[in-house]
Design an enzyme around this catalytic site. Structure first.
Site, short mmCIF file in Angstrom:
data_model
loop_
_atom_site.label_atom_id
_atom_site.label_comp_id
_atom_site.label_asym_id
_atom_site.label_seq_id
_atom_site.Cartn_x
_atom_site.Cartn_y
_atom_site.Cartn_z
N GLU A 1 52.09 35.11 41.05
CA GLU A 1 51.06 35.72 41.90
C GLU A 1 51.23 35.12 43.28
OE1 GLU A 1 47.66 34.68 39.38
OE2 GLU A 1 47.21 36.79 39.15
N ASN B 1 44.06 35.16 35.74
CA ASN B 1 43.09 34.26 35.10
C ASN B 1 41.66 34.81 35.18
OD1 ASN B 1 44.80 32.36 34.06
ND2 ASN B 1 44.82 31.12 35.91
N HIS C 1 51.45 31.21 42.65
CA HIS C 1 50.89 30.83 41.35
C HIS C 1 51.89 31.18 40.26
CE1 HIS C 1 47.88 31.50 37.89
NE2 HIS C 1 48.22 30.22 37.96
N SER D 1 45.81 27.15 40.27
CA SER D 1 45.40 28.25 39.40
C SER D 1 43.98 28.69 39.70
CB SER D 1 45.44 27.80 37.93
OG SER D 1 46.73 27.43 37.59
#
Ligand code: T1G
Length: 660
Positions: free
Chosen positions: A445, A483, A433, A412
């Protein structure tokens, strides 16, 4: 086979006469959408059949792998052109000669509405059928809310239409949506059926009485549908149209359905959802991958079977892959297997698979050691997010897997380029991800690292798609797209608390805007310690002139990590999220320590500031080349972070100026 006389009714619609049966083929690539040309051709074909004594019956089918993919969404937002679809559908149903639908592929939206107006429906075994209009912020506009309940009942029609859920032919047959399923192309069977029907009274769907149902079953279906709809307008409107189908004539029901469809079609929610629809198609267009073939993947290795690894493994099993799960020791492997089996048991309980399906999946699962990954075509690493652990693992992998095996990290926050540098072939590594729970969340992702080879990236995208995911390609930066934006969102939310807003006010404002959960509820759910650890890592290099909020640090120092410790921003007595005076006191002390006099912060200011920081971070990601296009950012925030799809995403909202 009788004489075949080709007749052309429009660009998209032609027909051949086969022993008295007019076989009408819709050929409007790429999905046989019901464009103006297609509608006029289909109407002309039905009218022609009605006037020709040589024609005893009609079959309607599609060219290619789709029956009819629905109304032409590209025509929305423009004035409707004649003939409108309801007119075509009515002509089919009122035809004096039998019309049989040979459903050769996807029959969605207006496509299913065309089929529902036919007098008999035969589907090929690969067809899917559904009324997904609510996903576009509208309701079915050509009879779906009135005809489907006449076949399946109100409760089931509510469930399917309010969720926009499509069904495979097995469920469609058991529900009575179709009359027959055949292997391969249904056209031949349809011609025979049409010929037989020519001597029988026609079953017109719109004339059927509603099946008798237990009102309580209907109420339960309605309650469930409305609770899932949250703030989307279309599901609730569809539910009302379906419920009233049995209380008035078909004509009255169709008139109200059409009026509702037209009103919703021009709504902000429908425009936003059309943006999302086309955004998902645009995300599949990755520069530099034109003509690049993905590698063949049949066996996927998953290293780590914790929360993420087990979810990834179940996703891969559901998609038909052979899966080798690797853990660090026997005990961890056993726990991992139990997690995977538990997820499959839950899938049985929810009716998504049956016991045979569970058994078949477990036959394709093996628990092994890193050495067993020599047979894997793709290896996805989902171990603890520590750079040393990952680089050591990839060094080992590098010597075990085949040279053409694709390696993927699920990290991440770590730098996948640093992980790739630990291998002798960095070009074969990409990031995949996933979002937790990985067997549920659609978003993946797909990280294009500095040296990722095009066919490796194409392989990651192809596997993600086969897993039923929504792959969005991104470049390398801390937090990738989602994120990174979420960190900016969290920072601004904490600024708002320091300024004077309370966490519960901020959560309420964002939930009222359409988020399933406000930011502080999410932070407590995810755990505060993860961001805390990162802030401590960054402390030495933090810019002292930048505004920094200590509140979350104080909460963590008190061991308040969120739901998992029973308290964080909120307290969780018996699991219920509750405003906690202890957290309030921490907030007040931190404000006081900075000499801040808290002020009233309106919901409008809360929403505006939080939307603005998401869009600003999205702009930065575009400028840095991490995100390919603004609509990709919207897809990430909608599918990974609960941004309401009917608002279109942070970039769409900013571009359209939809929030002050
Ligand atoms: N209208 C216009 N274009 C469409 C389209 C549609 N309905 N469906 C797909 N496309 C385009 C898409 O943008 C892409 O374009 C290409 O076709 C391939 O799509 C009256 C009013 C049918 C299952 O919601 O679910 O009917 O990017 O990549 O993976 O009540 O397309 O190549 O330029 O998705 O093979 C209801 C939407 C409409 C179905 C095929 N129907 N489509 O999947 O191809 S509202 C839908 C799909 C309605 C009535 C109401 C899928 C598919 P480009 P694709 P695919």
């Amino acid at each position: 086979m009788g004489e075949v006389t080709p007749i052309r009714f429009s660009e998209a619609v032609s027909a051949s006469l086969e022993d008295g049966v007019l076989v009408v083929t819709i050929d409007n690539p790429p999905v046989n959408a019901a464009s103006a040309d297609m509608r006029s051709g289909l109407l002309a074909a039905i009218r022609h059949a009605g006037t020709e004594d040589a024609i005893s019956a009609v079959v309607i089918t599609g060219a290619g792998k789709t029956f009819v993919g629905g109304a032409d969404i590209k025509e929305f937002g423009q004035p409707a052109t004649e003939p409108i679809l309801p007119e075509v559908v009515e002509a089919i149903e009122k035809s004096s000669k039998p019309v049989v639908a040979a459903i050769n592929g996807a029959a969605l939206g207006g496509g299913l509405e065309i089929a529902l107006a036919c007098h008999h429906r035969i589907a090929g075994d690969r067809a899917i059928l559904g009324l997904p209009e609510v996903k576009l912020g509208i309701v079915p506009g050509a009879g779906g809310t009135q005809r489907l309940p006449r076949l399946v009942g109100i409760a089931k029609a509510v469930e399917l239409i309010a969720a926009g859920r499509s069904v495979a032919v097995s469920e469609a047959l058991s529900l009575g949506i179709i009359d027959q399923v055949v292997a391969g192309n249904p056209a031949a069977g349809a011609v025979a059926a049409a010929r037989d029907l020519a001597s029988q009274p026609l079953r017109r769907t719109g004339e059927l009485a509603l099946p008798v149902e237990d009102p309580q079953v209907i109420d339960e279906a309605v309650d469930k549908a409305l609770s899932r709809a949250r703030r989307g307008a279309a599901p609730a409107e569809a539910v009302q149209l379906i419920r009233r189908a049995g209380e008035r004539s078909l004509a009255e029901g169709l008139a109200e359905e059409r009026a509702t469809f037209l009103r919703l079609r021009d709504s902000d929610q429908a425009k936003a959802l059309r943006h999302v629809f086309f955004a998902e198609r645009a995300a599949a267009k990755v520069p530099g991958l034109e003509g690049v073939e993905p590698r063949t993947v049949r066996t996927i290795g998953v290293i780590g079977s914790g929360l993420m690894g087990s979810g990834i493994a179940v996703s891969a099993l559901n998609a038909g892959y052979r899966v080798i799960v690797v853990e660090q020791d026997a005990e961890a492997a056993e726990k991992g297997f139990d997690r995977i089996a538990g997820l499959l048991d839950r899938a049985i309980k929810s009716g998504r698979i049956d016991a045979a399906g569970r058994a078949e999946r477990l036959l394709r699962l093996s628990i092994g050691s890193v050495q067993d990954l020599s047979t894997a075509d793709l290896v996805i690493e989902a171990v603890f997010d520590d750079l040393d652990v990952k680089t050591e693992l990839f060094e080992k992998l590098d010597k075990i897997v085949r040279p053409d095996t694709v390696l993927a990290t699920n990290t991440s926050y770590l730098d996948p380029d640093a992980i790739a540098a630990a291998t002798s072939r960095p070009e074969r590594l990409c990031g995949l991800h996933f979002f937790s729970p990985a067997h549920v969340m659609r978003l993946v992702e797909v990280v294009r690292c500095g040296k990722t080879a095009p066919e490796v990236l194409a392989t990651g995208i192809a596997v993600a798609r086969r897993l039923g995911k929504l792959p969005v390609v991104c470049g390398v930066c801390e937090g990738f797209i989602g994120n990174r934006i979420f960190s900016a969102y969290r920072r601004e939310a904490e600024f708002l608390v320091e300024d004077g807003a309370w966490p519960q006010e901020i959560d309420a404002a964002m939930e009222d805007y359409g988020f399933a959960m406000g930011p502080f509820a999410v932070f407590d759910l995810a755990g505060l310690e993860i961001a805390w650890a990162r802030r401590k890592r960054q402390a030495a290099t933090r810019n002292p002139s930048e505004r920094y909020i200590e509140i979350a640090d104080r909460l963590c120092e008190m061991g308040r990590f969120g739901q998992k410790t029973g308290s964080g921003w909120y307290a969780y007595p018996d699991g219920k999220r509750t405003v906690d005076p202890e957290a309030t006191a921490v907030i007040e002390a931190c404000r006081k320590a900075k000499g801040i006099a808290p002020r009233r912060v309106s919901s409008d200011e809360i929403v505006s500031r939080l939307l603005a920081v998401m869009a600003a971070e999205g702009d930065a990601l575009l400028a840095e080349g991490i995100a390919e296009r603004a609509s990709d950012v919207d897809l990430v925030m909608i599918n990974g972070y609960g941004f309401p799809a009917h608002k279109g995403g942070p970039m769409y909202v900013a571009k359209e100026g939809l929030h002050p």
